[in-house]
Design a protein around this motif. Structure first.
Motif, PDB file in Angstrom:
ATOM      1  N   LEU A  96      -5.658  -1.764 -12.308  1.00 46.99           N
ATOM      2  CA  LEU A  96      -4.627  -2.414 -11.475  1.00 46.99           C
ATOM      3  C   LEU A  96      -3.708  -1.297 -11.115  1.00 46.99           C
ATOM      4  O   LEU A  96      -3.187  -0.904  -9.993  1.00 46.99           O
ATOM      5  N   MET A 153      -5.284   1.327  -8.445  1.00 48.44           N
ATOM      6  CA  MET A 153      -5.400   0.720  -7.247  1.00 48.44           C
ATOM      7  C   MET A 153      -4.039   0.449  -6.350  1.00 48.44           C
ATOM      8  O   MET A 153      -3.869   0.759  -5.289  1.00 48.44           O
ATOM      9  N   ARG A 154      -2.988   0.294  -7.016  1.00 50.47           N
ATOM     10  CA  ARG A 154      -1.874  -0.477  -6.242  1.00 50.47           C
ATOM     11  C   ARG A 154      -0.522   0.231  -7.001  1.00 50.47           C
ATOM     12  O   ARG A 154       0.375   0.262  -6.362  1.00 50.47           O
ATOM     13  N   TYR A 155      -0.559   0.835  -8.219  1.00 45.83           N
ATOM     14  CA  TYR A 155       0.638   1.395  -8.518  1.00 45.83           C
ATOM     15  C   TYR A 155       0.253   2.862  -9.310  1.00 45.83           C
ATOM     16  O   TYR A 155       0.480   3.121 -10.522  1.00 45.83           O
ATOM     17  N   ARG A 156      -0.060   3.604  -8.402  1.00 44.08           N
ATOM     18  CA  ARG A 156      -0.652   4.726  -8.845  1.00 44.08           C
ATOM     19  C   ARG A 156       0.532   5.899  -9.613  1.00 44.08           C
ATOM     20  O   ARG A 156       0.444   6.680 -10.337  1.00 44.08           O
ATOM     21  N   LEU A 184      -5.265  -8.333 -10.455  1.00 45.72           N
ATOM     22  CA  LEU A 184      -5.152  -8.245  -8.995  1.00 45.72           C
ATOM     23  C   LEU A 184      -4.475  -9.331  -8.140  1.00 45.72           C
ATOM     24  O   LEU A 184      -3.816  -9.246  -7.383  1.00 45.72           O
ATOM     25  N   PRO A 194       0.190  -8.328  -6.687  1.00 45.87           N
ATOM     26  CA  PRO A 194       0.104  -7.416  -5.554  1.00 45.87           C
ATOM     27  C   PRO A 194       0.989  -6.249  -5.390  1.00 45.87           C
ATOM     28  O   PRO A 194       1.555  -5.838  -6.217  1.00 45.87           O
ATOM     29  N   SER A 195       0.980  -5.775  -4.185  1.00 46.33           N
ATOM     30  CA  SER A 195       1.800  -4.449  -3.961  1.00 46.33           C
ATOM     31  C   SER A 195       3.275  -4.677  -4.344  1.00 46.33           C
ATOM     32  O   SER A 195       3.657  -5.839  -4.253  1.00 46.33           O
ATOM     33  N   GLU A 203      -3.468   0.065   5.844  1.00 46.26           N
ATOM     34  CA  GLU A 203      -2.396  -0.424   4.884  1.00 46.26           C
ATOM     35  C   GLU A 203      -0.912  -0.573   5.287  1.00 46.26           C
ATOM     36  O   GLU A 203      -0.480   0.542   5.860  1.00 46.26           O
ATOM     37  N   PHE A 240       2.918  -2.776   4.167  1.00 44.65           N
ATOM     38  CA  PHE A 240       3.787  -3.472   3.258  1.00 44.65           C
ATOM     39  C   PHE A 240       4.444  -4.730   4.142  1.00 44.65           C
ATOM     40  O   PHE A 240       4.393  -5.840   3.686  1.00 44.65           O
ATOM     41  N   PRO A 281       2.572   2.509   3.331  1.00 39.54           N
ATOM     42  CA  PRO A 281       2.686   3.416   1.982  1.00 39.54           C
ATOM     43  C   PRO A 281       3.075   4.929   2.431  1.00 39.54           C
ATOM     44  O   PRO A 281       2.699   5.384   3.464  1.00 39.54           O
ATOM     45  N   HIS A 331       8.296   3.992   0.121  1.00 37.57           N
ATOM     46  CA  HIS A 331       7.478   3.962   1.328  1.00 37.57           C
ATOM     47  C   HIS A 331       8.050   4.634   2.647  1.00 37.57           C
ATOM     48  O   HIS A 331       9.130   5.000   2.526  1.00 37.57           O
TER      49      HIS A 331
END
Length: 803
Positions: A61, A64-67, A159, A163-164, A492, A494, A513, A556
């Motif tokens: 997780l 993929m979404r919270y690097r 997932l 989400p984002s 991608e 938001f 992003p 962002h």
């Protein structure tokens, strides 16, 4: 003198700066703490007393979404694994490395849960083969498959639940997401194991507090669902506690049923269930720790403000907006009806005022032969004889009557006095007729100006109502369509906010992003991926008008897309005073009304002194003010002519050449009041736009019409005052010289072209007596930097004149 107490202390200032930075980044820090603690407990959560499957799903997780929070997951997860043993920590580290190697494949990226399950199985099989010398028991093999299966489902839940960050904080939560959050949270509490502070179980406090909040927010259905999910997870994690499943399920049911009695009823219901099971089943671990835990959870629940509970309720159960949308539609329809009624009224008033007098009355207002001449015995000699006729003198007198200077009229009257026997009567009748003609012209012009002002008022009201309607209108469908287009392209994002869809004034804000590679800029994705989608959707050129990096509430980039212009305008002006004077009577101004519309004003005052300059400058200033107030150009020109015709001062004549250049559609609109023609050089063509309208204030009647011409890339526009040409010579050869000069220097800048044209006209035709001003403009296509254009010269052999 400053006192020490009033001076800023460096330490206090540093502390405030640090505190403000912490407040600004609270979302980042809260997310980091959540991942740190969550990964710590999930990595040591044991299911069915043998499987530890939850570290790799939370790592997937984060990757993929919270690097930005992967470091916290790694620290928390490895620390939790170490509590289970170094062997388990090595297994988790091996799974992590294998996952990073596998995720580089595009095929694996399409199914993250399957990738997690596969990376769980391979290290475990190798480890168990080593531990059992190549022959692991069947139970161990089944446990490996079970662990992989649980990791697969846990990844799906992860997932789905997270989400984002923007959608997690500000988007609506659906029931599936809420259920997934409850499952993940319950599994995290199982990893707490025997974490206990005195007689208080930390995991139990979180579980009962979750049931209390669910009962307060959603009543019986929501509290029962949360209770049953918690019960299921507790039973799966520790098979010895399957009896607690009924306790948690009944707690959710009774707490939700007593919601009507407030927080006290919810807590009382949960306490009653625990007392009932204490008397019913002595095998359940309902000891002092259990009841103290309920008490601590109840105290914390009572301290939660109602405002926070309402915020949670709005997140889980958002209000329906159907009534609001219906009201917006009703208001929009009402505004349309009112606007249509006002437009009908404005059209009626405009028609009524503009057609007040019939054409017969207007014809009657102009008398060809004075009545005193019709009864005179010399009528035939004066009006039918070409040699000794007086008709030419009468026409000349009428043309000089409206002039502010009387010298020309007095000279004509002296000539008429020697030819007319009834001179005084003729002059009286001519003055009466001239006065009537002047009043009739002013009346007609006033009617025309009133009709135009009513039309402009209708236009302004329409614009105001349209703006109000746009404020009431939501672009939900358009935003969904744009979102679908971007998803098809794999872009991608938001959030999408469409602020306006008006052609030429389109405005869209998209949050994407932050850049993922060093070679990217903030606008790389917008320029190469989003712009083509927007241009295809709205069928007009669009550019990025603003880009801003927003670190809060999460990092962002916010891109603002606006309508772009297709053409660019470059210009320069050369002006010279004539007759050896120091002050020219010409004035000019070039300015933007908005990004897609430029105005060019050129005025020539009558004379070559400072008064002529002030008069032309006044015309420019008033016209710019009218255009700045969104007045229609035709209305503005009529208004200025009316003002100058009625002020009664000397030397009030001034020409005006107004050009509006639409850079969006590439079109030229030209209005002229006594000014010279506008010339367009396009390849082999030489186009002329002219008008026969008189200068401002010259005659009592006034009419003007607009000429328009479609522009093309490479066009050269030339506007000038009458001093450029020599009035004593024919016009055609002078135009040919000017065309050849423009053709010779067309590749150079506008200033060089203007300077060479003026010098060539002075050399060839000696046009130096009057003030001279020439304005040269070039029109070119605006080519985006990512486009490729094959420049090919176009030859246009047709030559035409537009008059």
């Amino acid at each position: 003198m400053k006192m020490i107490d009033n001076m800023e202390r460096p330490f206090g200032q540093q502390f405030r700066v640090a505190w403000q930075e912490l407040i600004n980044r609270k979302v980042y820090f809260m997310t980091a703490i959540l991942f740190l603690i969550g990964s710590f407990f999930l990595s040591q959560a044991v299911v069915f007393d043998m499987a530890v499957p939850f570290f790799l799903p939370i790592w997937a997780l984060a990757s993929m979404r919270y690097r930005q929070h992967m470091i916290y997951v790694f620290i928390g997860g490895m620390a939790g694994s170490a509590f289970l043993g170094m062997g388990q920590a090595v297994i988790h580290l091996t799974q992590l490395l294998l996952f990073h190697l596998a995720i580089k494949s595009p095929f694996v990226k399409k199914s993250i849960p399957l990738a997690v399950a596969s990376c769980m199985i391979i290290p475990q099989i190798i480890w168990q083969l080593v531990m059992y010398s190549g022959n692991p028991p069947v139970t161990v093999q089944l446990s490996i498959g079970l662990e992989a299966m649980l990791a697969l489902f846990m990844t799906v839940f992860m997932l789905l639940a997270f989400p984002s960050i923007d959608r997690l904080l500000y988007g609506p939560w659906n029931p599936e997401q809420v259920s997934a959050m409850c499952i993940v949270g319950a599994l995290a509490t199982t990893g707490m194991g025997g974490l206990q502070i005195g007689y208080v179980s930390v995991a139990g406090v979180f579980l009962f507090l979750a049931i209390y909040v669910a009962a307060m927010v959603g009543g019986v259905p929501f509290a029962t669902t949360v209770g049953m999910i918690i019960a299921l997870i507790i039973g799966v994690s520790d098979l010895a506690l399957t009896g607690m499943m009924a306790l948690y399920g009944m707690t959710g049911l009774l707490a939700g049923g007593l919601k009507r009695f407030g927080k006290l009823g919810i807590v009382t219901g949960s306490l009653f269930v625990s007392l009932f099971f204490l008397l019913y089943d002595a095998t359940l671990p309902l000891d002092t720790v259990h009841f103290v835990t309920i008490g601590v959870a109840a105290v914390l629940f009572f301290f939660i403000p109602s405002r926070k509970i309402n915020q949670v309720r709005q997140v889980f159960l958002p209000k329906q907006e159907g009534i609001s949308e219906k009201r917006q539609q009703w208001l929009a329809d009402k505004l349309d009806g009112q606007l249509e009624e006002f437009q009908q009224f404005a059209h009626f008033m405009s028609t009524l005022v503009n057609n007040r007098f019939s054409s017969e009355e207007e014809v009657a207002a102009t008398i060809q032969v004075p009545s005193i001449c019709q009864s005179c015995f010399r009528y035939k000699k004066c009006w039918e004889s070409e040699e000794d006729g007086i008709s030419s003198l009468v026409n000349e007198w009428e043309s000089t009557y409206s002039a502010t200077k009387k010298a020309a009229r007095l000279r004509v009257e002296e000539k008429m006095k020697f030819k007319c026997l009834r001179f005084k009567g003729l002059i009286n009748e001519l003055e009466e007729h001239g006065t009537n003609r002047l009043l009739m012209g002013q009346l007609q012009h006033g009617r025309k100006m009133l009709a135009l002002q009513l039309r402009d008022m209708s236009t302004h009201i329409e614009k105001v109502m349209r703006d109000v309607k746009e404020d009431l209108t939501t672009y939900k469908l358009a935003e969904e369509e744009l979102a679908n287009r971007l998803q098809v392209q794999g872009v991608e994002f938001f959030q999408i906010d469409i602020l306006s869809e008006e052609r030429g004034a389109c405005k869209v804000v998209i949050s994407i992003p932050e850049k993922k590679a060093d070679f990217e800029t903030e606008t790389t994705v917008g320029e190469y991926l989003i712009l083509p989608v927007l241009e295809e959707m709205y069928d007009e050129p669009i550019h990025i008008s603003k880009s801003a990096y927003q670190p809060f509430p999460f990092p962002h980039v916010q891109l603002t897309f606006s309508s772009a212009v297709r053409f660019s305008l470059d210009y320069d002006i050369v002006t010279t005073a004539g007759g050896g004077t120091f002050q020219a009577g010409d004035a000019y101004e070039v300015f933007k009304i908005h990004d897609g519309l430029s105005a060019v004003l050129l005025s020539d005052g009558m004379g070559q002194d400072v008064n002529a300059y002030h008069e032309s400058r006044k015309v420019i200033r008033l016209m710019r003010e009218c255009l700045g107030q969104k007045m229609d150009p035709e209305t503005a020109i009529h208004t200025l002519h009316y003002m100058m015709a009625l002020n009664g001062l000397d030397d009030m004549y001034a020409t005006l050449d107004l050009a509006l250049i639409d850079l969006q559609d590439g079109r030229l609109w030209s209005w002229k009041a006594g000014s010279m023609s506008t010339y367009i050089k396009r390849g082999d063509e030489f186009i002329r736009l002219d008008s026969k309208t008189v200068p401002f204030g010259f005659l009592p009647s006034f009419s003007i019409e607009a000429k328009n011409e479609q522009l093309k890339s490479g066009d050269i526009l030339v506007m000038m005052t009458d001093g450029i040409f020599n009035g004593e010579l024919p016009l055609e050869p002078q135009e040919e010289v000017m065309e050849r000069t423009i053709e010779r220097y067309k590749e150079l800048d506008c200033h060089t072209i203007a300077d060479q044209v003026m010098a060539e006209m002075e050399r060839s035709f000696e046009s130096v007596e009057d003030d001279r001003t020439i304005l040269v403009m070039k029109i070119d296509h605006v080519v985006p930097k990512w486009s490729k254009v094959n420049n090919k010269s176009r030859i246009i052999s047709r030559k035409r004149m537009v008059g």
